[in-house]
Design a protein around this motif. Structure first.
Motif, PDB file in Angstrom:
ATOM      1  N   HIS A   8       3.114  63.206  23.541  1.00  0.00           N
ATOM      2  CA  HIS A   8       3.293  63.347  24.984  1.00  0.00           C
ATOM      3  C   HIS A   8       3.013  64.794  25.395  1.00  0.00           C
ATOM      4  O   HIS A   8       3.580  65.723  24.816  1.00  0.00           O
ATOM      5  CB  HIS A   8       4.713  62.958  25.383  1.00  0.00           C
ATOM      6  CG  HIS A   8       4.874  62.724  26.851  1.00  0.00           C
ATOM      7  ND1 HIS A   8       4.935  63.743  27.758  1.00  0.00           N
ATOM      8  CD2 HIS A   8       4.955  61.569  27.572  1.00  0.00           C
ATOM      9  CE1 HIS A   8       5.064  63.258  28.978  1.00  0.00           C
ATOM     10  NE2 HIS A   8       5.075  61.938  28.899  1.00  0.00           N
ATOM     11  N   GLN A  13       7.054  64.470  21.059  1.00  0.00           N
ATOM     12  CA  GLN A  13       8.027  63.793  20.204  1.00  0.00           C
ATOM     13  C   GLN A  13       8.307  64.648  18.963  1.00  0.00           C
ATOM     14  O   GLN A  13       7.409  64.970  18.202  1.00  0.00           O
ATOM     15  CB  GLN A  13       7.483  62.432  19.771  1.00  0.00           C
ATOM     16  CG  GLN A  13       7.121  61.497  20.921  1.00  0.00           C
ATOM     17  CD  GLN A  13       5.659  61.583  21.322  1.00  0.00           C
ATOM     18  OE1 GLN A  13       5.107  62.676  21.463  1.00  0.00           O
ATOM     19  NE2 GLN A  13       5.019  60.428  21.496  1.00  0.00           N
ATOM     20  N   ARG A  15       9.640  64.003  16.159  1.00  0.00           N
ATOM     21  CA  ARG A  15       9.279  63.380  14.880  1.00  0.00           C
ATOM     22  C   ARG A  15       7.806  63.628  14.541  1.00  0.00           C
ATOM     23  O   ARG A  15       7.463  63.943  13.396  1.00  0.00           O
ATOM     24  CB  ARG A  15       9.558  61.873  14.964  1.00  0.00           C
ATOM     25  CG  ARG A  15       9.081  61.062  13.770  1.00  0.00           C
ATOM     26  CD  ARG A  15       9.396  59.589  13.965  1.00  0.00           C
ATOM     27  NE  ARG A  15       8.802  59.059  15.192  1.00  0.00           N
ATOM     28  CZ  ARG A  15       7.536  58.616  15.280  1.00  0.00           C
ATOM     29  NH1 ARG A  15       6.750  58.637  14.218  1.00  0.00           N
ATOM     30  NH2 ARG A  15       7.076  58.141  16.415  1.00  0.00           N
TER      31      ARG A  15
END
Length: 207
Positions: A8, A13, A15
């Motif tokens: 994004h 994110q 992770r």
């Protein structure tokens, strides 16, 4: 075959950023977004990674790579900066600029250019790039992703990058479609700034 992460552009994110950092630390070469198109990057002690980038870009062996940093706190480790140069850097980072500065002895000799012993430094204004750099905790050795015969434009479409490079890099980070104009390059090794390349960064502060 490279991995392909959809990250994004405003809220990366965690992770995926962690996985990207792990790929870099294991010797990987990645494609990642900046504020002036996509870039190729690896860790600066990754000689094999540098050789792979040179092969992808068809570069000369003495090509001037840049160290992409999260902020100016890392600057003194890699470059010598006087007060006037630091003020210019502070007022114009993050941004679409590459600053040429005298290199310190901390840098491997192969990363400095010719007898001048300079290094390019930049702090990108891109959320994904900054998240990656902050998680990594060190600069990424980078160059703009310009493919041979592409008229000196940086690559902007990650899907097209995937078609071209998915077998040549370890990770492509999709951070949206970006502009194609590379950074403005400013030489700060002399008493006055010298514009070496006018790109996406406004040259007015250096004139």
């Amino acid at each position: 075959m490279s991995q392909f992460f959809y990250v994004h552009p405003d809220n990366p994110q965690g992770r995926l950023i962690s996985q990207a950092v792990d790929i870099l630390r294991k010797g990987g070469v990645i494609v990642y977004p900046t504020d002036s198109g996509y870039a190729l990057g690896c860790l600066m002690n990754n000689k094999h990674g540098v050789d792979r980038i040179v092969a992808i870009r068809h570069l000369q062996e003495n090509h001037n790579f840049s160290l992409v940093c999260s902020d100016l706190s890392e600057l003194s480790h890699y470059a010598k900066v006087d007060n006037s140069a630091y003020r210019l850097l502070k007022n114009n980072t993050p941004g679409a600029y590459t600053f040429i500065l005298p290199a310190t002895k901390e840098l491997p000799r192969r990363l400095t250019v010719s007898k001048r012993k300079t290094i390019g430094i930049r702090v990108p204004n891109n959320v994904i790039a900054l998240a990656l750099l902050q998680a990594l905790g060190e600069p990424i050795l980078s160059c703009s992703l310009m493919l041979p015969n592409e008229d000196a434009l940086t690559q902007s479409d990650p899907e097209e990058i995937r078609d071209c490079l998915e077998k040549q890099v370890d990770l492509i980070i999709h951070g949206g479609n970006l502009g194609q104009t590379p950074t403005t390059v400013v030489d700060l090794t002399e008493d006055s700034p010298v514009i070496l390349r006018q790109g996406s960064g406004d040259v007015t502060p250096f004139c």
